[in-house]
Design a protein around this motif. Structure first.
Motif, PDB file in Angstrom:
ATOM      1  N   GLY A 118       0.861  -1.184  -0.129  1.00 53.69           N
ATOM      2  CA  GLY A 118      -0.105   0.050  -0.050  1.00 53.69           C
ATOM      3  C   GLY A 118       0.912   1.287   0.033  1.00 53.69           C
ATOM      4  N   LEU A 119       1.961   1.078  -0.560  1.00 54.44           N
ATOM      5  CA  LEU A 119       2.912   2.542  -0.488  1.00 54.44           C
ATOM      6  C   LEU A 119       3.107   2.868  -2.047  1.00 54.44           C
ATOM      7  N   ARG A 120       2.262   2.452  -3.089  1.00 52.12           N
ATOM      8  CA  ARG A 120       2.345   3.041  -4.409  1.00 52.12           C
ATOM      9  C   ARG A 120       2.300   4.595  -4.218  1.00 52.12           C
ATOM     10  N   GLY A 121       2.863   5.355  -5.066  1.00 46.90           N
ATOM     11  CA  GLY A 121       2.763   6.743  -4.898  1.00 46.90           C
ATOM     12  C   GLY A 121       3.958   7.330  -4.035  1.00 46.90           C
ATOM     13  N   TYR A 122       4.424   6.553  -3.240  1.00 45.98           N
ATOM     14  CA  TYR A 122       5.334   6.954  -1.981  1.00 45.98           C
ATOM     15  C   TYR A 122       6.939   6.546  -2.421  1.00 45.98           C
ATOM     16  N   GLU A 123       7.137   6.002  -3.754  1.00 46.66           N
ATOM     17  CA  GLU A 123       8.444   5.347  -3.820  1.00 46.66           C
ATOM     18  C   GLU A 123       9.502   6.544  -3.758  1.00 46.66           C
TER      19      GLU A 123
END
Lengths: 214, 262, 233
Positions: A118-123
């Protein structure tokens, strides 16, 4: 076939106190093993002894029938260990952290793994600006990147929200069903029966209870 | 042969065995050492001729040289004991390694003090950056490091291991440090009178020196054994044999021997 | 997700990845890199103030002053060598990689030297200028720092490894490793001294080179043993 991970007469004394003594168990393919016990019973210490970070113990450890000393590199090759501080660097982004922690993973795979936690977009964000739970998830993303056979997880559910806990639990169960081994400490009750190694009785006499997964 | 060696190793590793046997060794070292010292000191101070250059002040070598030699070999012994502890996981070796450190440091201080006392009449000053004195000073620094590291780590097991590694690294470096200090000294100073000029030393000066050196080593052994026994009692304080030992000895002496274990 | 056989990783690939990571981290915390350099500058400027501004006298003591300054600046930077990796668990992770730890330590020490020792060597000539170092001293100063600072990093790694888990490790470390720095100090400062007096200095530099090879052989091993002990704490 020899069990994967075997302990014979394991004992550990810390600061003049016997944490556990004469602890023997053998675990392997498809097992989920929970180390149980109250705070300070030596759960984390036992995990650190199993992975070889602590050498102050008595007794013997075996990896696939071989003494651990001889099979060390083979064992490490098959090991994923997540400790209390799981080696997430605050000054690196989530992607950079994973690229270092799992060097054989491609960029797409890293993105997929981040998606899974659930960390897509935080990479691209340095993990220092993530919350404690997100920080923890970066470490957990390793479970989705070429995971090795043996997982040794120290309190993996800490700081994870409810939805995340459910997904993580499913991941652990899947891993075991596919023939992996998971050894973990947690106060969370898993949905499936598990083997328990109890360090917890107040007289510090660990007993081994068989759960068993069909 | 191998079996005998193995048995010896296991016995050496047992604190109780060491404790029981070492009390029998101590008196021998004490008496032989004291005899050697008495002979060496009496001969050296009263009967050996005065040095043609340094007069009577040279006589301090009978303390200076043994303590300097001992402090160097004690460092090496400490490192070897540490290595044995690390490689063969022998706890007794760590105990010995630990108790040697302050003794060796004391010897280094003694060598430096006697060197300074000798320096005053000879060089006209308490301290000269002489190669031997400088090396001894660096050795003292190395001891400081080991002792400080041991004190800084609370967990005894970790402290033993860390201090042993430092001692081993120090030992490997000692020859290099000595060489570089000697090289530096020849570069910066014309040859000065040094305290020990082996080739010219007459036998009647030399033999008492050998006596005091051997005497120092014997006394060192007594000291190490005593400190090791003390440390063993402390570490094994919860075992039955220590409790029994202590209770027996409490009855024998009128005042309870309640000295701190360390 | 399935348990597929993991592609084997070569040691060089891991070392390369670690190198990249450490360079990146050093770059992200640029301020930390500048501190030892500023310290170097300040410490050496204390000498003219404390001793004398006389350029002839300063020129004489410049080799020693610059080298002592470089040594202290290195000590300051060593505190950071393993600290953050220890605190966030990366050091544990490195010990659990299926590669010999000493090569990973070697990589870290190399990066440490690149970002601390090398800059010291680069700005040292400037300090030489300020202290009136005679012309012949610059070349040996630069080369001696180039050969000597990696030795400081390597020996320092042992001290840093032994003290990394300790609360007051930063204070303790200099006590442990300063005595070990003495040979470097003697030969390096002497090389600069000889050079500034117009005498040959190759011998001293050769010693530094040999000492570098020697420390390269023993220090990574000792440092990884030290780290293993510190992490077990």
């Amino acid at each position: 076939m020899a069990p994967w991970l075997e302990a014979k007469m394991l004992g550990c004394e810390r600061d003049d106190r016997q944490l556990f003594d004469q602890l023997s168990f053998a675990v392997g393919e498809g097992d989920i093993v929970r180390i149980a016990g109250p705070n300070g019973a030596g759960k984390s210490t036992l995990l650190r002894i199993l992975v070889g970070l602590s050498s102050s113990y008595s007794g013997d450890l075996y990896w696939q029938g071989q003494p651990m000393g001889r099979a060390r590199y083979d064992f490490l090759d098959n090991l994923l260990y997540l400790g209390h501080s799981p080696g997430v660097k605050a000054n690196l982004t989530a992607e950079e952290n994973l690229a270092w922690n799992c060097q054989q993973a491609s960029r797409t795979e890293i993105f997929e793994a981040l998606e899974s936690v659930g960390l897509r977009g935080y990479e691209d964000i340095q993990t220092s600006s993530l919350s404690a739970g997100q920080h923890r998830r970066v470490a957990l993303a390793r479970l989705y990147l070429h995971p090795p056979k043996v997982w040794i997880l120290d309190e993996p559910f800490t700081a994870i929200d409810k939805a995340g806990v459910g997904r993580l639990e499913q991941t652990v169960i899947n891993h075991a069903q596919q023939g992996g081994l998971v050894v973990l400490t947690t106060h969370h009750d898993l949905a499936v029966p598990v083997k328990t190694i109890d360090l917890g009785s107040s007289d510090f006499k660990p007993t081994e209870r068989e759960g068993g997964i069909e | 042969m191998w079996e005998a060696l193995k048995r010896f190793y296991h016995r050496m590793g047992s604190p109780k065995w060491f404790f029981d046997i070492s009390i029998k060794w101590s008196p021998w070292f004490l008496w032989i050492g004291s005899a050697l010292m008495a002979v060496g000191v009496a001969w050296g101070l009263a009967f050996a001729p005065a040095d043609y250059l340094q007069g009577n002040s040279f006589r301090i070598i009978y303390i200076h040289v043994p303590s300097a030699l001992l402090s160097q070999s004690a460092y090496i012994m400490m490192a070897i004991a540490g290595l044995v502890g690390l490689v063969w996981k022998m706890k007794m070796a760590f105990v010995v390694s630990k108790v040697i450190a302050p003794i060796g440091a004391t010897m280094a201080v003694m060598a430096l003090l006697t060197g300074a006392i000798w320096g005053k009449p000879t060089w006209g000053t308490w301290w000269v950056w002489d190669a031997r004195l400088t090396s001894m000073l660096v050795l003292l620094f190395l001891y400081f490091g080991v002792i400080a590291l041991h004190n800084a780590i609370e967990n005894e097991d970790m402290a033993n291991k860390a201090a042993s590694i430092l001692a081993i690294v120090g030992t490997i470096n000692i020859p290099i440090i000595k060489y570089s200090v000697e090289w530096w000294n020849t570069l910066h100073q014309p040859a000065t009178i040094t305290l020990t000029k082996k080739p010219t030393m007459a036998p009647e000066m030399f033999i008492p020196l050998v006596c005091t050196i051997l005497g120092f080593y014997c006394w060192f052994a007594v000291w190490v054994i005593a400190r090791t026994r003390n440390e063993v009692l402390w570490r094994e304080r919860r075992t039955k044999w220590v409790k029994r030992y202590v209770s027996e000895h409490m009855q024998m002496t009128p005042s309870p021997a309640s000295k701190g274990g360390r | 997700m399935s348990i597929s056989p993991k592609p084997q990783l070569s040691l060089t690939a891991t070392m390369k990845a670690l190198f990249k990571r450490d360079i990146l981290l050093a770059f992200r915390a640029r301020g930390d890199l500048l501190n030892p350099l500023m310290f170097f500058l300040m410490v050496t400027s204390l000498f003219p103030l404390a001793v004398t501004p006389d350029p002839v006298f300063l020129g004489k003591i410049a080799p020693g002053v610059i080298w002592v300054g470089a040594l202290l600046a290195t000590l300051l930077s060593l505190d950071l060598l393993f600290k953050s990796d220890y605190e966030d668990g990366s050091l544990e992770r490195m010990l659990l990689m299926p590669q010999p730890t000493l090569f990973l330590i070697l990589t870290k020490v190399f990066v440490h030297w690149l970002v601390s020792g090398l800059p010291l060597a680069l700005i040292a000539p400037l300090l030489g200028l300020m202290l009136g170092l005679p012309d012949g001293g610059y070349l040996p100063l630069f080369i001696s720092l180039l050969l000597g600072t990696p030795v400081l990093s390597l020996l320092g790694a042992i001290g840093a490894g032994l003290t990394v888990g300790l609360r007051k490790g930063g204070m303790l470390m200099p006590l442990l490793i300063l005595p070990l720095y003495i040979p470097v100090l003697i030969f390096a400062a002497s090389a600069v001294q000889s050079g500034s007096q117009g005498q040959p200095f190759v011998g001293q530099l050769a010693f530094l080179g040999a000492y570098l090879a020697f420390t390269l052989a023993i220090c990574p091993l000792a440092a990884s043993a030290a780290i293993r002990i510190s992490v077990a704490r």
